[in-house]
Enzyme design. Sequence first.
Site, PDB file in Angstrom:
ATOM      1  N   GLY A  10       1.015  -1.145  -0.022  1.00  0.00           N
ATOM      2  CA  GLY A  10      -0.061  -0.187  -0.311  1.00  0.00           C
ATOM      3  C   GLY A  10       1.052   1.512  -0.018  1.00  0.00           C
ATOM      4  CB  THR A 140       3.059   0.674   6.787  1.00  0.00           C
ATOM      5  OG1 THR A 140       1.786   0.399   7.242  1.00  0.00           O
ATOM      6  CG2 THR A 140       4.247   0.312   8.448  1.00  0.00           C
ATOM      7  CG  ASP A 142      -1.329  -0.488   8.156  1.00  0.00           C
ATOM      8  OD1 ASP A 142      -1.952   0.674   8.091  1.00  0.00           O
ATOM      9  OD2 ASP A 142      -1.161  -1.891   7.866  1.00  0.00           O
ATOM     10  CG  MET A 186      -7.376   2.599   6.200  1.00  0.00           C
ATOM     11  SD  MET A 186      -6.385   3.218   4.522  1.00  0.00           S
ATOM     12  CE  MET A 186      -7.071   2.487   3.683  1.00  0.00           C
ATOM     13  CD  GLU A 243      -8.476  -0.888   7.618  1.00  0.00           C
ATOM     14  OE1 GLU A 243      -9.108  -0.641   6.567  1.00  0.00           O
ATOM     15  OE2 GLU A 243      -7.286  -1.127   7.189  1.00  0.00           O
ATOM     16  CD  GLN A 294      -7.800   6.741   6.972  1.00  0.00           C
ATOM     17  OE1 GLN A 294      -8.023   6.112   8.151  1.00  0.00           O
ATOM     18  NE2 GLN A 294      -9.008   5.779   6.243  1.00  0.00           N
ATOM     19  NE  ARG A 295      -3.436   3.552  -0.463  1.00  0.00           N
ATOM     20  CZ  ARG A 295      -3.675   2.052  -0.789  1.00  0.00           C
ATOM     21  NH1 ARG A 295      -3.832   1.300   0.485  1.00  0.00           N
ATOM     22  NH2 ARG A 295      -4.507   1.026  -1.507  1.00  0.00           N
TER      23      ARG A 295
END
Length: 402
Positions: A10, A140, A142, A186, A243, A294-295
């Site tokens: 991603g 990332t 995340d 996310m 999520e 968001q990304r």
Amino acid sequence: MNVVVAQSGGPTAVINASLLGVYRQARLWDKVDVVYGSLNGIEGILNDRLVNLNEQLDTDEQQKLLRQTPSAALRSCRYKLPTAEKAPEVYEQIRATLEKHDIGAFFYIGGNDSMDTVDKLSAYFASVDSPIRVMGVPKTIDNDLCLMDHTPGYGSAAKFVATSMWEMIRDCTVYELDSVLIVEIMGRDTGWLTASAALPRLFGCDAPHLVYLPEVEFTADRFIKDVQQAQKKSRTVIVAVSEGVELDSLENYQSGKVDNFGHKYLSGVGKCLEELVRERIGCKVRSVELNILQRCAAHIASETDLTEAESLGAVSVKAAAQGHTGMVSAIVSRNTQDYIPSYGIVPVCDVANKIKYVPREWINEAGNDVLPAALEYIRPLIIGEPNILTENGLARHFIIKE
């Protein structure tokens, strides 16, 4: 010799800053002639689709455009590299392409799945006595890579989430009526990004009133009770939810499909909770899914994040020049008083396919909010605004030429 760099997984708002870091440092490596880019990650090497970056990044303006461009300039993939034992022909094809272009080092920018590719390739080249070095560059949104204080991409995504939440708080508090806003964020298996939704607290704001991370068990009944309790203090209740939370007793809110790495396609939690509030509480309710903004929201990227992303690209090249392989660059620690990051390299085998979770001590006992320690951890990562080149009122982007 030459080197090649690729991007995988991603995208983020700063992944191209890491690409720029690799390119600039590789151009300083006296043994390197050409810096190639592989289109669509490892698939570009398998299909011999390389582009000469020396020709496309030969001016300061092009390099600055690359740095401010969101998503993966070299494009991405989600290709799961099989083991060398099961598919030796795949590795032979990769080796053939790299040797054809006189590649001495391969740099792969990606997350924990991409580091699996770095781990497998570096082990393969060692097993066949090939001098080709393979290095990882982390990314990332995340923020779930192990052995790292934090990961490039996270700071900018956190800044977008926090800014969006701050603006939605302003919008939702203009009416004198009972309402609930649910914002789905996310993060997949971890709640690092969802935790950033609480950054408006730095301004003394009490919203969001509830924050749910996948690190803590989540139940529908507990959620409804939490909302009802929050309504006693505020007519407008604002909820941030990851999520990745798993809803007990609620079915069919996700597709159940998985990607090549076995990860579930996530989304739908916010809408499911919206229906739950409408059914059990009956007040006005709305859910918002921030989705890919968001990304890719480079217009609000963190300059700290951009700088660190570029630096980590350079760190990987420096390590390869020193003879390292099978490693990934990392921000291994920080000076908390003045926020000074410390860079290093860590074994990629200790990063690939592993997950770093939000510490339980950063989440309140009830499991429905984050504590100040989480906000202090995130705060310095969102600092700074880049000077963006624009035209006709829009940011200019770097577009790769094949």
